[in-house]
Design an enzyme around this catalytic site. Structure first.
Site, PDB file in Angstrom:
ATOM      1  N   HIS A 363       0.954  -1.222   0.001  1.00 17.20           N
ATOM      2  CA  HIS A 363       0.152  -0.043  -0.106  1.00 17.20           C
ATOM      3  C   HIS A 363       0.863   1.189  -0.211  1.00 17.20           C
ATOM      4  O   HIS A 363       0.572   2.290  -0.593  1.00 17.20           O
ATOM      5  CB  HIS A 363      -0.824  -0.029   1.402  1.00 17.20           C
ATOM      6  CG  HIS A 363      -1.658  -1.290   1.460  1.00 17.20           C
ATOM      7  ND1 HIS A 363      -1.853  -1.839   2.624  1.00 17.20           N
ATOM      8  CD2 HIS A 363      -2.179  -2.112   0.501  1.00 17.20           C
ATOM      9  CE1 HIS A 363      -2.642  -2.908   2.219  1.00 17.20           C
ATOM     10  NE2 HIS A 363      -2.779  -3.158   1.019  1.00 17.20           N
ATOM     11  N   CYS A 676      -4.883  -1.048 -18.770  1.00 20.04           N
ATOM     12  CA  CYS A 676      -4.519   0.189 -17.466  1.00 20.04           C
ATOM     13  C   CYS A 676      -3.410  -0.434 -16.704  1.00 20.04           C
ATOM     14  O   CYS A 676      -3.209   0.051 -15.752  1.00 20.04           O
ATOM     15  CB  CYS A 676      -5.838   0.505 -17.045  1.00 20.04           C
ATOM     16  SG  CYS A 676      -6.670  -0.811 -16.084  1.00 20.04           S
TER      17      CYS A 676
HETATM   18  C1  PEP Z   1      -3.997  -4.584 -12.911  1.00 16.65           C
HETATM   19  O1  PEP Z   1      -4.108  -5.560 -12.607  1.00 16.65           O
HETATM   20  O2  PEP Z   1      -3.313  -4.610 -14.043  1.00 16.65           O
HETATM   21  C2  PEP Z   1      -4.541  -3.359 -12.516  1.00 16.65           C
HETATM   22  C3  PEP Z   1      -4.434  -2.280 -13.309  1.00 16.65           C
HETATM   23  O3  PEP Z   1      -5.064  -3.311 -11.173  1.00 16.65           O
HETATM   24  P1  PEP Z   1      -4.218  -3.536  -9.822  1.00 16.65           P
HETATM   25  O4  PEP Z   1      -2.660  -2.951 -10.211  1.00 16.65           O
HETATM   26  O5  PEP Z   1      -4.902  -2.500  -9.093  1.00 16.65           O
HETATM   27  O6  PEP Z   1      -4.395  -4.655  -9.414  1.00 16.65           O
END
Ligand code: PEP
Ligand code: MG
Length: 747
Positions: A363, A676
Site C-alpha cells: 500500500h 491500464c
Molecule cells: C492491473 O491488475 O493491471 C490493475 C490495473 O489493477 P491493480 O494493479 O490495482 O491490481
C-alpha cells in the site's frame, strides 16, 4: 582463572568507562581496553576485530598477540572462528581452537600457542560491528558466566563504537554513520531525488552504557517495564479490536509480562550496564535469533519482542517519535516499513522514500506512486546506517540509494536530475497536443489515480481523463470502514477536479495483497487467486451497493463510469451490472438525481474473460485490460515475487498474441478497449500495444509525457510490421527487433 563475580564485571565496566572519559586517540583507547579486559578476565590474550568494510574484519587492537599483526590481519565474514562469530552473531567457545572446524591459522599473530578461544560479537541492535576475543594457553572451555561477562563488555564496546569514540583516527576502522554507503534495493516508484534523511522512527541514542548504581537502574527498568505493560493493556482494552487483532496483542502482552525478559535485563544491569544498554543487549540477542529462525510465525513473534524493546527504549530515554529534531529541508523518509495512512500524512513534502522492507504492490508503494515520490524498497540496512539529516540520493529508476554520497557521485546524480527535469519540460510543451503518430493514428492517453492528491496531475500531465481510479486506497488509508456520505463527498470532489473529463471508477479491489485493516483477514493459501475484488463484492454485496450509491450521489446528474475489477466470466459481470441497475432504480425512486449517462465496464484480468461468450462483449460498455494481474496469471508468475515478477517479457510473442485475440474479440462487437496496467506506462510496451490496435492507454501521470513523445515520433504501421516480422521469424520476444528499429528512427 578465578571465578568471576558481578562486582568484577562492574569494576571492569567502570574502568572501561574511565579509560574512555580521558581524552586520547582512538587507537590508544582500543589498546588500553584490550589490556584492561585481558587483565580483568585473567586471559593472556584479548583482541578486538572490527569491520573494515561490509565483509572484512580487521584486527584493530590486541593484548597478547604479536603487535605487528594489528591492522595487518584480516579475514572475510564467515572465515575462521572470528569470521564465524561475526557471521552468526553468536559466541564461539572452545578449549582447543586449532582443532575446531573452520579454524584458520594466522601465522603473523603467533596465536598458535593459545588453545582456548572465546569470541563474542560486538553488535548493536542487529548491526554487526566486530568481534571481541579472549584466548589463553590452558586448554579449557570458558564458563557460562565468563561468556556472559564478555558479552556485557562487548555491549559497552558496541555503544562506544556507535558513539564514535574510536572512529576517526584508527586506521582501518569503519567510522560509523560517516562514510558513504551505496545500497542496492528495488524499484518501488521511478524518479530521482536528492535530500536529507528523515527517520520515520527516530533512532534512540544511548549515551550512558555503563551505570554506577545498579539499584537505581533496576528501579528505572522496572518502572519503564511497568509503564510499557500498562500501555499494552490499554491497547488490548480498545473496543474496536476483533478476535484476531486481540490474539496478536495477547501474544504481545505475554512478552511484555515475561519474567524471563525482565530478569535477563536485570542481570545485565547487575553486571554494570545501564537500563538502556541492558534493553539493547536483549534486543541484539533477539535480532541475532531472528536471523536464525526459518518459521514465519516465530519470526513475527520475535519482531513483536523487537518492537517492545523499541518502546521500552523510548520510555527510558524519552526519545523516539518526539525527539525534538526538526525535519530537514527536502526530507527523504527512511523506514523499515510504513503504512499507507502514515505515508499519506507526510504527503508531498517528502522528496523520496526508502524502505528496508516493502514490496512493489504494498500500500505504501501505491501511495508513493500516487504522490509521484521516488521509492526504493528492500534497501537492506538503511535504517541502521542512516541518521537524521544525512545527505541521501534516491534513484528510484535503478532501485539504488546513495547515503552520504561522495561529491562526484552527487554531482553525477544532479546531472541526471537536471536531465530528467529538462525532459519533463520538453514533455510539458506537448501537453496540449494529441498523441498523433506519423501514420495518422491518435492514441488516447489517460492516467491512473487513486487519491485526491492525484487529481492535480490531470491537468499537468495532459491526460485526457482517468482510465482507472482505484477506489480501494480510500478504504486502505482509514482505520474503519468509510461511510457512504463520506465516500460520496470524496467522489464528487474527484469529479469536480476532473472538470468534465471521464473518470472510470473501479469498484473496490480488496483481498489478495490489499487487506483492509478493519476487515478480518482471510487465511488463504493463494490470495491473488482467492476471495478478492468482485468476488467479495458479489458474495457480500453490502459494501458494493454502498459504493455504487455513493458514486450515483456523487455524480449528481453528471455522466458516470463504473468499472468492475477481476471479472472472470460473463455471469459475474451481469450480476455486478445488475447491482448498478438496481441502485439506479432505487435512487430514482427516492427522487435523487441519476447520472445523465452511465457506462458499466469490466477489467479483463484473467485469461478466461478473453474467451467469454459474445454476449459479454455485447453487454459491457467497455473492457479495460488490467495487465498487472493478467500477466501474472498468463505466465503464472506472481507480481509480488521479486524472483519471478520480471522473468517474462511483456513483449513476449505469446502474450502479444493473446492481446491480439482480446483486440479481435472487442473489434467484433465494437467494444471500446483500453489497457491500464503498469506496462501501459512503459514506452516500448505502449508503442507495441498501440501498434497492435490498443488505442486507449491508461498510465501513471509521469509516463504520459514520455509516451506521447515517443508515439508522436513513430509510424505505428511500420512498428506493427516490425512486430509481425519478428513473430514470423519465431522470436521469443519482439523487443529486440523493436529496439533495433527504434534506433533507426529520427529523434
Ligand atoms: C492491473 O491488475 O493491471 C490493475 C490495473 O489493477 P491493480 O494493479 O490495482 O491490481
Ligand atoms: Mg488488478
Amino acid at each position: 582463572m578465578p571465578e568471576r563475580t558481578e562486582s568484577d564485571s562492574r569494576k571492569l565496566l567502570r574502568r572501561l568507562r574511565d579509560t574512555l572519559a580521558t581524552p586520547g586517540k582512538g587507537q590508544d583507547r582500543l589498546d588500553s581496553i584490550t589490556h584492561l579486559i585481558a587483565d580483568s578476565m585473567g586471559t593472556e590474550v584479548c583482541s578486538i576485530y572490527l569491520f573494515r568494510d561490509a565483509d572484512t574484519l580487521e584486527l584493530c587492537a590486541t593484548e597478547g598477540l604479536k603487535p605487528e599483526s594489528v591492522h595487518q590481519t584480516r579475514m572475510k565474514l564467515g572465515e575462521g572462528l572470528v569470521g564465524r562469530v561475526a557471521r552468526t552473531g553468536l559466541p564461539v567457545n572452545t578449549a582447543n581452537a586449532p582443532q575446531e572446524k573452520g579454524f584458520r591459522y594466522m601465522p603473523e599473530t603467533g596465536e598458535e600457542i593459545y588453545s582456548s578461544f572465546l569470541g563474542v560479537p560486538i553488535q548493536r541492535v542487529g548491526e554487526k560491528l566486530g568481534v571481541l576475543v579472549v584466548q589463553s594457553r590452558t586448554a579449557r572451555e570458558f564458563s557460562e558466566d565468563e561468556i556472559y561477562a564478555l558479552e556485557v563488555v562487548a555491549m559497552v564496546l558496541a555503544e562506544m563504537t556507535e558513539l564514535g569514540l574510536f572512529a576517526g583516527d584508527v586506521d582501518g576502522m569503519r567510522a560509523l554513520h560517516k562514510q558513504p554507503v551505496m545500497i542496492r534495493g528495488g524499484t518501488g516508484q521511478e524518479g530521482a531525488a536528492e535530500g536529507r534523511v528523515w527517520l520515520h522512527e527516530a533512532r534512540v541514542v544511548v549515551t550512558n552504557p555503563v551505570a554506577d548504581d545498579p539499584l537505581t537502574e533496576i528501579d528505572r527498568i522496572r518502572a519503564a517495564v511497568g509503564q510499557l505493560r500498562v500501555s499494552v493493556d490499554d491497547l488490548l482494552a480498545a473496543e474496536s479490536l476483533d478476535k484476531d487483532q486481540k490474539q496478536v496483542l495477547e501474544a504481545y502482552r505475554m512478552f511484555a509480562h515475561s519474567r524471563g525478559w525482565l530478569k535477563r535485563m536485570e542481570d545485565d544491569i547487575a553486571r554494570g550496564l545501564s537500563a538502556e544498554a541492558a534493553v539493547e543487549k536483549e534486543q541484539s540477542a533477539t535480532r541475532a535469533r531472528l536471523e536464525q529462525v526459518p518459521d514465519a510465525y516465530l519470526r513475527e513473534r520475535l519482531h513483536d519482542l523487537d518492537d517492545l524493546s523499541n518502546r521500552l527504549l523510548r520510555i527510558l530515554t524519552g526519545q523516539g517519535h518526539d525527539t525534538g529534531a526538526e525535519m530537514p529541508e527536502n526530507p527523504v523518509l527512511v523506514a523499515r516499513n510504513i503504512g499507507p495512512a502514515e505515508l499519506l500524512e507526510y504527503g508531498r513534502k517528502l522528496k523520496g522514500v526508502v524502505l528496508e522492507e516493502g514490496s512493489v504492490g504494498s500500500h505504501a508503494a501505491i501511495v508513493a506512486r500516487a504522490l509521484a515520490i521516488p521509492l526504493v524498497i528492500h534497501a537492506g540496512r538503511i535504517v541502521t546506517e542512516a541518521l537524521n539529516g544525512d545527505p541521501i540520493l534516491v534513484d528510484g529508476d535503478q532501485g539504488i540509494v546513495h547515503l552520504r554520497p561522495e561529491e562526484t557521485v552527487a554531482r553525477a546524480f544532479r546531472d541526471k536530475i537536471a536531465m530528467q527535469a529538462a525532459a519533463q519540460q520538453r514533455f510539458a510543451s506537448l501537453r496540449g497536443l494529441p498523441a498523433l503518430s506519423k501514420c495518422g493514428t491518435v492514441t488516447n492517453l489517460l492516467m491512473n489515480a487513486g487519491l485526491m492528491a492525484d487529481l492535480p496531475s490531470l491537468e499537468g500531465s495532459g491526460a485526457e481523463g482517468v482510465g482507472l481510479f482505484r477506489t480501494e486506497l480510500q478504504f486502505l488509508v482509514r482505520n474503519k470502514m468509510p461511510q457512504r456520505a463520506e465516500l460520496a463527498a470524496l467522489y464528487a470532489r474527484v469529479m469536480d477536479a476532473a472538470k468534465g473529463k471521464r473518470v472510470a471508477f473501479r469498484t473496490l479491489d480488496i483481498g489478495s495483497d490489499k487487506v483492509l485493516p478493519y476487515m478480518k483477514p482471510q487465511d488463504e493459501p493463494n490470495p491473488a487467486m482467492g476471495w478478492r475484488a468482485i468476488r467479495v463484492g458479489l458474495d457480500k454485496p453490502g459494501v458494493l451497493r454502498m459504493q455504487i450509491q455513493a458514486l450515483i450521489r456523487a455524480s449528481n446528474g453528471r455522466p458516470l463510469t463504473v468499472m468492475f475489477p477481476f471479472i472472470s466470466e460473463h455471469g459475474e459481470f451481469t450480476a455486478a451490472r445488475d447491482v448498478v441497475m438496481a441502485e439506479l432504480d432505487r435512487e430514482a425512486a427516492m427522487g435523487h438525481p441519476v447520472p445523465a449517462s452511465i457506462e458499466v465496464g469490466a477489467m479483463l484480468e484473467t485469461p478466461s474473460l478473453a474467451y467469454a461468450p459474445r454476449a459479454f462483449f455485447d453487454l459491457t460498455d467497455f473492457v479495460s485490460i488490467g495487465g498487472n494481474d493478467l500477466k501474472q496469471f498468463f505466465f503464472a508468475a506472481d507480481r509480488e515475487n521479486e524472483r519471478v515478477r520480471r522473468r517474462y517479457d511483456t513483449l513476449n510473442v505469446s502474450f502479444l498474441r493473446f492481446l491480439d485475440h482480446i483486440i479481435a474479440r472487442c473489434a467484433e462487437t465494437g467494444t471500446p478497449l483500453s489497457f491500464c496496467g503498469e506496462d501501459a506506462g512503459r514506452p516500448v510496451e505502449a508503442m507495441a500495444f498501440a501498434a497492435r490496435g490498443l488505442r486507449t492507454l491508461s498510465m501513471r501521470p509521469a509516463s504520459i509525457g514520455p509516451i506521447k513523445s515517443l508515439l508522436r515520433r513513430v509510424d505505428l504501421t511500420q512498428a506493427n510490421e516490425v512486430i509481425d516480422k519478428a513473430m514470423a521469424t519465431g522470436a521469443e520476444s519482439v523487443r529486440p527487433a523493436l529496439m533495433d528499429w527504434l534506433a533507426t528512427q529520427p529523434e
